[in-house]
Design a protein around this motif. Structure first.
Motif, mmCIF file in Angstrom:
data_model
loop_
_atom_site.group_PDB
_atom_site.id
_atom_site.type_symbol
_atom_site.label_atom_id
_atom_site.label_comp_id
_atom_site.label_asym_id
_atom_site.label_seq_id
_atom_site.Cartn_x
_atom_site.Cartn_y
_atom_site.Cartn_z
ATOM 1 N N GLN A 193 -12.907 10.228 5.508
ATOM 2 C CA GLN A 193 -13.741 9.545 4.532
ATOM 3 C C GLN A 193 -15.172 9.415 5.052
ATOM 4 N N VAL A 216 0.975 5.298 0.382
ATOM 5 C CA VAL A 216 0.266 6.501 0.821
ATOM 6 C C VAL A 216 0.769 7.668 -0.022
ATOM 7 N N ARG A 273 -2.352 7.497 7.049
ATOM 8 C CA ARG A 273 -3.469 6.721 6.514
ATOM 9 C C ARG A 273 -4.705 6.868 7.410
ATOM 10 N N TRP A 287 -6.298 10.187 6.923
ATOM 11 C CA TRP A 287 -7.083 10.168 5.683
ATOM 12 C C TRP A 287 -8.401 9.426 5.886
ATOM 13 N N LEU A 288 -8.351 8.289 6.563
ATOM 14 C CA LEU A 288 -9.564 7.508 6.798
ATOM 15 C C LEU A 288 -10.578 8.283 7.634
ATOM 16 N N VAL A 316 -4.569 6.408 -1.184
ATOM 17 C CA VAL A 316 -3.820 5.235 -0.740
ATOM 18 C C VAL A 316 -3.981 4.186 -1.832
ATOM 19 N N ASP A 317 -2.892 3.875 -2.508
ATOM 20 C CA ASP A 317 -2.935 2.955 -3.644
ATOM 21 C C ASP A 317 -2.555 1.540 -3.210
ATOM 22 N N LYS A 318 -3.295 0.581 -3.717
ATOM 23 C CA LYS A 318 -3.023 -0.831 -3.462
ATOM 24 C C LYS A 318 -2.256 -1.412 -4.642
ATOM 25 N N ASP A 373 -8.743 -2.383 0.937
ATOM 26 C CA ASP A 373 -8.481 -1.337 -0.057
ATOM 27 C C ASP A 373 -7.289 -0.457 0.278
ATOM 28 N N ASN A 374 -6.995 -0.277 1.576
ATOM 29 C CA ASN A 374 -5.958 0.703 1.939
ATOM 30 C C ASN A 374 -4.949 0.213 2.967
ATOM 31 N N TRP A 389 -16.534 -1.332 4.684
ATOM 32 C CA TRP A 389 -15.235 -1.697 4.117
ATOM 33 C C TRP A 389 -15.095 -3.215 4.108
ATOM 34 N N TYR A 409 0.854 -1.189 0.000
ATOM 35 C CA TYR A 409 0.000 0.000 0.000
ATOM 36 C C TYR A 409 0.889 1.237 0.000
#
Length: 464
Positions: free
Chosen positions: A386, A198, A379, A382-383, A209-211, A409-410, A391, A196
């Protein structure tokens, strides 16, 4: 963590760029070999470049590794600076390099269309993926392309898209695919887990946040690096060098694990977990169990890896010996091993500072720990911003009070406090399960959760 370099250290780096990039008279010229680098699109400190060609029913895999030891002399200002840091620290939006960027990102880095000094490891690969021979030499190389994981994965998924300039990726994929097959049969391959990333803006606010999952491009690089490291360790095994060792299960867990194996895979329960061949057999049997995540439960009982100046097995990988040589720009351990390799090539005695092994074991993981801590903090920030949502998550740990679940996902992890449920439950610490009247929760189980609250850099989750 040191964030900057002193003026004398920077001056030494600038001077080395001018002198050490000049052709070395005793280096082999391999600039006609079409190496390529494969990494993240944003990477600048490129340690490794790859090339493969078909030879009979096998392949010749060439792995060029940046010749960092040509630039950083033992005892120099830059060596002392790198020794204090031990590795490059990667943080979201910020890199703290082990050596100044003028070296890490330019003079040492295997940048495309630039002649660079390198250690080249030539591995003969048999049709079944076994490494049958290793040749090591110092050389000048020239990368033909800075390729990204995403592009390489796309091209090899649909070869009609593969550019004419990079047709050498086909034998590279074939060789590393065979090597991966050999490791699955003879080693102890690691489980595929996503990474992951960030992403932050210029003010270090998280934008995404990319997987990143393991694909054909990442397999090419991973298998090439593992094979190179293992082959060099085999080449150095009779010497006092630098080896990464792993002794398998924690010694204090042996008796309880025997009982668990008798209940699940009785046919391997009486094997010796401290013998590498038996250990591989145990892990293979665990991986083949369909109705219980025994492999993950056993891995939770693994001991930590440790550096040593003598060769020993790496049980976690299922290999007779292992070292790391493929990241000398980023890791002091690899820089040190390059120096040992050069000494062996010249029939000189191999020497390691007496305190280096203990220092690597005591401080070597600090940069990664700091990176993980900061990534988790960002992270969770960021969460917290949201919208409330459901999830998908996976159970990654089980405790007496509840479940640790990771959001798919993150990568964020949080506690589901099961004491809030009204019915009684039992905690099986050995099998890592929570048993309720109507359900048993275990490692690897898929869940749906909501974020209940985030505070003090910790996250509480609630089952949906």
């Amino acid at each position: 963590l040191e964030e900057t370099f002193s003026a004398p250290e920077l001056a030494e780096a600038e001077a080395l760029c001018q002198t050490q990039l000049a052709p070395q008279s005793d280096y082999v010229d391999l600039t006609d070999r079409p190496f390529v680098t494969i990494d993240s699109a944003s990477t600048q400190d490129m340690d490794d470049a790859l090339h493969a060609q078909s030879i009979g029913d096998g392949w010749l895999l060439s792995v060029a590794i940046a010749d960092a030891s040509l630039f950083v002399a033992p005892g120099s200002l830059l060596d002392l600076a790198a020794r204090r840091r031990l590795s490059t620290t990667y943080l979201p939006g910020l890199t703290l390099p082990m050596v100044p960027e003028v070296l890490a990102n330019d003079a040492m880095s295997l940048q495309p269309d630039c002649q660079r000094p390198a250690l080249v490891f030539e591995l003969s690969i048999a049709a079944d993926g076994a490494v049958t021979d290793l040749r090591v030499q110092t050389a000048h190389v020239r990368s033909r392309g800075k390729l990204s994981y995403a592009d390489v994965a796309l091209w090899l998924t649909d070869t009609n898209l593969l550019p004419a300039d990079y047709q050498q990726l086909l034998p590279l994929q074939q060789a590393t695919s065979a090597m991966a097959g050999w490791r699955r049969q003879h080693g102890n391959p690691m489980q595929d887990r996503p990474d992951y990333r960030v992403r932050v803006d210029n003010d270090f606010r998280v934008t995404a946040v990319d997987k990143e999952t393991r694909d054909v491009a990442r397999e090419i690089v991973e298998e090439s690096m593992i094979a190179t490291n293992a082959s060099v360790a085999n080449w150095l095994k009779a010497d006092s060098a630098l080896f990464m060792t792993h002794r398998g299960f924690k010694p204090d867990r042996e008796t309880e694990l025997k009982g668990l194996l008798r209940d699940t895979v009785a046919e391997v329960a009486d094997l010796n977990g401290h013998d590498l061949t038996d250990f591989r057999t145990i892990m293979a049997a665990a991986a083949g169990l369909a109705d219980f995540p025994l492999l993950t439960v056993l891995q939770k009982r693994f001991d930590r890896g440790a550096w040593s100046n003598s060769a020993a097995a790496h049980f976690g990988l299922g290999l007779e010996q292992y070292t790391t040589v493929t990241s000398p720009i980023r890791k002091y351990s690899d820089l040190t091993t390059h120096r040992l390799i050069k000494a062996k090539l010249l029939n000189q005695p191999l020497q390691i500072a007496e305190d280096l092994v203990s220092d690597l074991n005591e401080r070597g993981n600090i940069p990664r720990q700091v990176g993980n801590l900061i990534e988790n903090k960002l992270r969770l920030q960021w969460l917290a911003q949201q919208p409330d949502q459901v999830w998908h998550a996976t159970v990654v740990h089980v405790t007496a009070i509840g479940l640790i679940a990771q959001l798919d996902d993150n990568g964020a992890s949080g506690l589901i406090d099961m004491r809030r449920k009204k019915d009684d439950y039992s905690h099986d610490a050995l099998r890592m399960v929570l048993k309720f009247a109507d359900h048993t929760y275990q490692l690897g189980e898929a869940l749906q959760v909501r974020v209940a609250r985030i505070e003090d850099d910790k996250m509480m989750l609630a089952l949906v």
